[in-house]
Design an enzyme around this catalytic site. Structure first.
Site, short mmCIF file in Angstrom:
data_model
loop_
_atom_site.label_atom_id
_atom_site.label_comp_id
_atom_site.label_asym_id
_atom_site.label_seq_id
_atom_site.Cartn_x
_atom_site.Cartn_y
_atom_site.Cartn_z
N GLY A 101 0.83 -1.21 0.00
CA GLY A 101 0.00 0.00 0.00
C GLY A 101 0.86 1.25 0.00
N GLU A 103 12.96 -5.04 -3.50
CA GLU A 103 11.98 -5.01 -4.58
C GLU A 103 12.61 -4.81 -5.94
OE1 GLU A 103 7.89 -2.55 -5.78
OE2 GLU A 103 8.96 -2.08 -3.92
N SER A 163 1.59 3.49 -3.44
CA SER A 163 1.18 4.50 -4.42
C SER A 163 -0.26 4.96 -4.21
CB SER A 163 1.32 3.92 -5.84
OG SER A 163 2.66 3.66 -6.14
#
Length: 383
Positions: free
Chosen positions: A134, A251, A136
């Site tokens: 959660g 990421e 953008s």
């Protein structure tokens, strides 16, 4: 200072035991992934299959490096890298548990309370609890510090209001780690915190976004007076920015950053004409680029395993990897008139059609190309 002194892409030598481990994973993938259609093997880390995730969980292959006390196997980071590399190359549908395994679980290990770890980590390793990111929002994508979703303390709960956008698999995930504004500060990245949000909570609405290929990966998520228990604060209030950005090396640098289009490369090799010089040259170029990216990504994995935070190197891997993945469909398409038989039912045609539609998004997820190059420029002292 010379630019190369600011970077570390030292070659990683995989231990001998890794070879046996690679064969084990490869045999598993051959058994369970051989019947997957070519277009399903492309971008496999976004393909949601809860059954397959549970199958991996039964083998102890989710949370591979985590402590056994939380359901992990306490294996090395390089063993995990090989696991991911082999599964992605085989087109395994690992999207259901991917985010929880890659970054939500490590965030819980690093910042979570003991109660949070005990509640979530074993369920993640079993392939029974899936997370989404959660971060953008409308107007706060690349400019993440502009988030406006707000959580306020009311009585004994946080009350959450706002919206998240481009949230992968939110329509199928159980939990979200949400970056929200819980206070104010002199700078925009101050006053941010992370909350663990149960997506079944009253007031949470998830709206799927259908992409060009007719599939749903992204979602809009709305919070309307959502009550979040106080023990679902991750880490410390007001430290959400530092916690959130610490996840980004995880990421940005993994094998998913150069293997999303790998299924197309495989089908191209199967369909290529050995007598075509143009195709032979292009296969050589693609192979060299792919192997270079692999070595760079593996070097970042080695740095992470050693306890470093190679944010600069990870940004470079993602930028170059995205460029490779996005260019591959166009490069293959340019050779289709050079003797490659292409028709609608051919695996090459199906995977090429899919990637031509979805590959533009590869440079958006995990940080846009422009943001990454800004990070790289600052890291190299160029701005």
């Amino acid at each position: 200072m010379p630019v190369m002194d600011l970077l570390s892409f030292e070659p990683v030598v995989l231990p001998a035991g890794i070879v046996r481990w690679r064969h084990e994973v490869r045999e598993f993938a051959a058994t369970h992934c051989s019947g997957i259609a070519a277009e399903r093997r492309a971008n496999a880390w976004s393909v949601f299959d809860a059954r397959f995730s549970r199958l991996l969980g039964e083998r102890g292959w989710i949370g591979l490096t985590w402590p056994r006390a939380y359901g992990g196997a306490e294996r090395s980071a390089l063993e995990r890298y090989v696991l991911l590399e082999e599964l992605l190359a085989a087109g395994a549908p690992v999207g259901a548990h991917w985010i929880a395994d890659r970054q939500s679980g490590p965030a819980l290990l690093r910042y979570g309370s003991e109660a949070q770890r005990r509640r979530f980590l074993p369920a993640i390793t079993r392939g029974e609890c899936f997370f989404c990111i959660g971060m953008s929002e409308p107007g706060a994508g690349s400019d993440l510090a502009a988030v406006r979703t707000r959580a306020e303390r009311r009585g004994d709960h946080w009350v959450l209001n706002g919206q998240k956008l481009w949230t992968t698999h939110a329509h199928q995930a159980h939990m979200m780690i949400a970056l929200v504004r819980t206070g104010e500060g002199a700078k925009r990245h101050e006053g941010l915190s992370q909350l663990l949000v149960d997506l079944e909570s009253p007031g949470v609405s998830v709206r799927p976004i259908v992409d060009l290929a007719g599939e749903v990966h992204f979602n809009e998520v709305f919070f309307d007076d959502v009550a979040v228990p106080p023990d679902m604060l991750l880490g410390h209030e007001g430290e959400g920015w530092a916690q959130c950005t610490s996840e980004l090396s995880l990421e940005r640098s993994g094998p998913e950053r150069y293997l999303s289009s790998h299924a197309l490369f495989v089908e191209f090799l199967r369909s290529a004409d050995p007598a075509s010089q143009a195709q032979r040259i292009e296969i050589g170029r693609l192979s060299a680029e792919l192997w270079t990216l692999r070595e760079m990504s593996l070097a970042v994995a080695g740095r992470l395993a050693a306890g470093h935070d190679p944010a600069l190197e990870a940004a470079i891997v993602k930028d170059l990897g995205n460029s490779f993945e996005q260019a591959l469909p166009r490069r293959v398409q340019a050779l289709l008139d050079d003797g490659i038989a292409l028709h609608d039912d051919a695996p090459l045609a199906r995977v090429l059609a899919l990637l031509l539609q979805i590959s533009p998004s590869f440079s958006l997820r995990g940080g846009t190309r422009e943001i990454l190059r800004g990070i790289i420029a600052r890291g190299l002292g160029l701005r």
